[in-house]
Scaffold this motif. Structure first.
Motif, PDB file in Angstrom:
ATOM      1  N   TRP A 149       0.820  -1.206   0.000  1.00 16.34           N
ATOM      2  CA  TRP A 149       0.000   0.000   0.000  1.00 16.34           C
ATOM      3  C   TRP A 149       0.853   1.255   0.000  1.00 16.34           C
ATOM      4  O   TRP A 149       0.490   2.263  -0.611  1.00 16.34           O
ATOM      5  CB  TRP A 149      -0.965  -0.034   1.190  1.00 16.34           C
ATOM      6  N   ALA A 150       2.017   1.181   0.658  1.00 15.52           N
ATOM      7  CA  ALA A 150       2.931   2.317   0.611  1.00 15.52           C
ATOM      8  C   ALA A 150       3.459   2.541  -0.797  1.00 15.52           C
ATOM      9  O   ALA A 150       3.448   3.665  -1.310  1.00 15.52           O
ATOM     10  CB  ALA A 150       4.099   2.087   1.587  1.00 15.52           C
ATOM     11  N   MET A 151       3.910   1.462  -1.451  1.00  6.66           N
ATOM     12  CA  MET A 151       4.464   1.595  -2.793  1.00  6.66           C
ATOM     13  C   MET A 151       3.375   1.921  -3.818  1.00  6.66           C
ATOM     14  O   MET A 151       3.626   2.627  -4.793  1.00  6.66           O
ATOM     15  CB  MET A 151       5.201   0.318  -3.193  1.00  6.66           C
ATOM     16  N   ARG A 152       2.177   1.440  -3.599  1.00  6.17           N
ATOM     17  CA  ARG A 152       1.060   1.777  -4.489  1.00  6.17           C
ATOM     18  C   ARG A 152       0.830   3.280  -4.487  1.00  6.17           C
ATOM     19  O   ARG A 152       0.656   3.906  -5.548  1.00  6.17           O
ATOM     20  CB  ARG A 152      -0.196   1.046  -4.030  1.00  6.17           C
ATOM     21  N   ALA A 153       0.843   3.867  -3.290  1.00  9.00           N
ATOM     22  CA  ALA A 153       0.643   5.317  -3.187  1.00  9.00           C
ATOM     23  C   ALA A 153       1.845   6.083  -3.721  1.00  9.00           C
ATOM     24  O   ALA A 153       1.679   7.111  -4.392  1.00  9.00           O
ATOM     25  CB  ALA A 153       0.371   5.691  -1.732  1.00  9.00           C
ATOM     26  N   VAL A 154       3.051   5.612  -3.421  1.00  7.52           N
ATOM     27  CA  VAL A 154       4.253   6.268  -3.936  1.00  7.52           C
ATOM     28  C   VAL A 154       4.251   6.255  -5.459  1.00  7.52           C
ATOM     29  O   VAL A 154       4.546   7.267  -6.109  1.00  7.52           O
ATOM     30  CB  VAL A 154       5.526   5.581  -3.390  1.00  7.52           C
ATOM     31  N   SER A 207      -4.770   4.217   0.245  1.00 10.41           N
ATOM     32  CA  SER A 207      -3.580   3.523   0.739  1.00 10.41           C
ATOM     33  C   SER A 207      -3.192   4.015   2.126  1.00 10.41           C
ATOM     34  O   SER A 207      -2.847   3.226   3.015  1.00 10.41           O
ATOM     35  CB  SER A 207      -2.414   3.734  -0.229  1.00 10.41           C
ATOM     36  N   SER A 208      -3.250   5.333   2.342  1.00 13.31           N
ATOM     37  CA  SER A 208      -2.913   5.896   3.641  1.00 13.31           C
ATOM     38  C   SER A 208      -3.854   5.385   4.725  1.00 13.31           C
ATOM     39  O   SER A 208      -3.424   5.053   5.838  1.00 13.31           O
ATOM     40  CB  SER A 208      -2.974   7.422   3.574  1.00 13.31           C
ATOM     41  N   ALA A 209      -5.137   5.301   4.405  1.00  6.99           N
ATOM     42  CA  ALA A 209      -6.118   4.817   5.381  1.00  6.99           C
ATOM     43  C   ALA A 209      -5.823   3.380   5.793  1.00  6.99           C
ATOM     44  O   ALA A 209      -5.924   3.015   6.978  1.00  6.99           O
ATOM     45  CB  ALA A 209      -7.526   4.930   4.806  1.00  6.99           C
ATOM     46  N   LEU A 210      -5.447   2.554   4.825  1.00  7.06           N
ATOM     47  CA  LEU A 210      -5.129   1.168   5.141  1.00  7.06           C
ATOM     48  C   LEU A 210      -3.856   1.065   5.979  1.00  7.06           C
ATOM     49  O   LEU A 210      -3.749   0.222   6.871  1.00  7.06           O
ATOM     50  CB  LEU A 210      -4.990   0.356   3.857  1.00  7.06           C
ATOM     51  N   LEU A 211      -2.887   1.940   5.709  1.00  3.14           N
ATOM     52  CA  LEU A 211      -1.673   1.942   6.521  1.00  3.14           C
ATOM     53  C   LEU A 211      -1.972   2.379   7.957  1.00  3.14           C
ATOM     54  O   LEU A 211      -1.420   1.823   8.910  1.00  3.14           O
ATOM     55  CB  LEU A 211      -0.629   2.869   5.892  1.00  3.14           C
ATOM     56  N   VAL A 212      -2.843   3.367   8.108  1.00  2.00           N
ATOM     57  CA  VAL A 212      -3.270   3.782   9.447  1.00  2.00           C
ATOM     58  C   VAL A 212      -3.959   2.622  10.159  1.00  2.00           C
ATOM     59  O   VAL A 212      -3.742   2.393  11.359  1.00  2.00           O
ATOM     60  CB  VAL A 212      -4.211   5.002   9.364  1.00  2.00           C
TER      61      VAL A 212
END
Length: 253
Positions: free
Chosen positions: A204-209, A225-230
């Motif tokens: 999810w980090a790389m998807r957003a990056v 992606s940020s929401a899922l990381l949170v």
């Protein structure tokens, strides 16, 4: 609570300043790896690919936070202070925050350095513009760093022996980084790897990056992606706090 956090954090900051290896693991090794392997390892050839590889290796090695959170927590047993801590019975949230905050600071700093270098030197584009693109990276990479710290705290509550913990951290770093597309871009991976990657914070980090840099810069993708990381970070932290018992003896060697 603030005093407890500050006292434990001060001890860990001093320990990190005295240590020499964090620089090697967080900065030198990912920088050298990305320089040697180049964009070919990610299966990319477009402009900005070198910068993407650099950020990818930074993301993968940022999970050395898992290792250093373990070092901070097992240090209580190595220095024979755990009985004193158990007797004082600090609030578990405050104890974990104090122990983990210095490592979190290093993790955020490391990703900041790699992202800034990729954008300013390696011509990694920010599709939504400089300020908006920077904001997109921040709201993704900060919660991603928190997932690494939370993973370290959670593993500590599950593993009593430091030697096993530290062995697993290197395996976690490599496997999650590979499955999450930090080394080779996810679309280039086997189908089963792509599917498994959805369960990793790295994906999810790389998807957003990728969306903020080589993609279209859409906020919808970045925010999802940020929401899922949170969510990852919140769940891991909650479980770690619930499981933590400072009275339980562990073994530093």
């Amino acid at each position: 609570m603030i005093a407890v956090i500050g006292s434990f954090a001060q001890i860990e900051y001093r320990a990190l300043v005295r240590a020499k290896f964090p620089f090697v693991w967080f900065v030198l090794l990912p920088a050298v790896s990305s320089a040697i392997l180049g964009p070919a390892v990610a299966g990319l050839s477009q402009a900005g690919a070198t910068g993407r590889v650099t950020v990818g290796f930074g993301v993968m090695f940022s999970y050395m936070t898992v290792n250093y959170v373990g070092r901070a927590l097992y240090r209580e047993f190595d220095s024979h202070t755990w009985r004193r801590t158990a007797t004082a019975a600090p609030r578990k949230v405050a104890y974990l925050l104090g122990k983990c905050l210095p490592v979190l600071t290093i993790g955020i700093g490391q990703l900041t350095v790699f992202a800034a270098f990729a954008v300013t030197v390696l011509d990694l584009p920010l599709r939504a513009g400089a300020w908006t693109g920077t904001a997109q990276l921040v709201i993704v990479l900060v919660p991603f760093t928190i997932t690494g710290v939370a993973t370290g705290a959670l593993l500590y509550t599950m593993i009593r022996r430091a030697e096993l913990f530290f062995s697993l951290t290197y395996l976690i770093l490599m496997v999650l980084g590979a499955l999450g597309g930090a080394i080779v871009a996810s679309p280039q991976l086997p189908e089963w790897s792509q599917t498994a990657g959805y369960a990793t914070p790295h994906y999810w980090a790389m998807r957003a990056v990728d969306e903020a840099t080589l993609g279209a810069g859409r906020w919808s993708v970045v925010l999802e992606s940020s929401a899922l990381l949170v969510l990852f970070g919140t769940v891991f932290t909650a479980i770690a706090v619930a499981r933590l018992d400072p009275r339980k003896e562990r073994y530093s060697i």
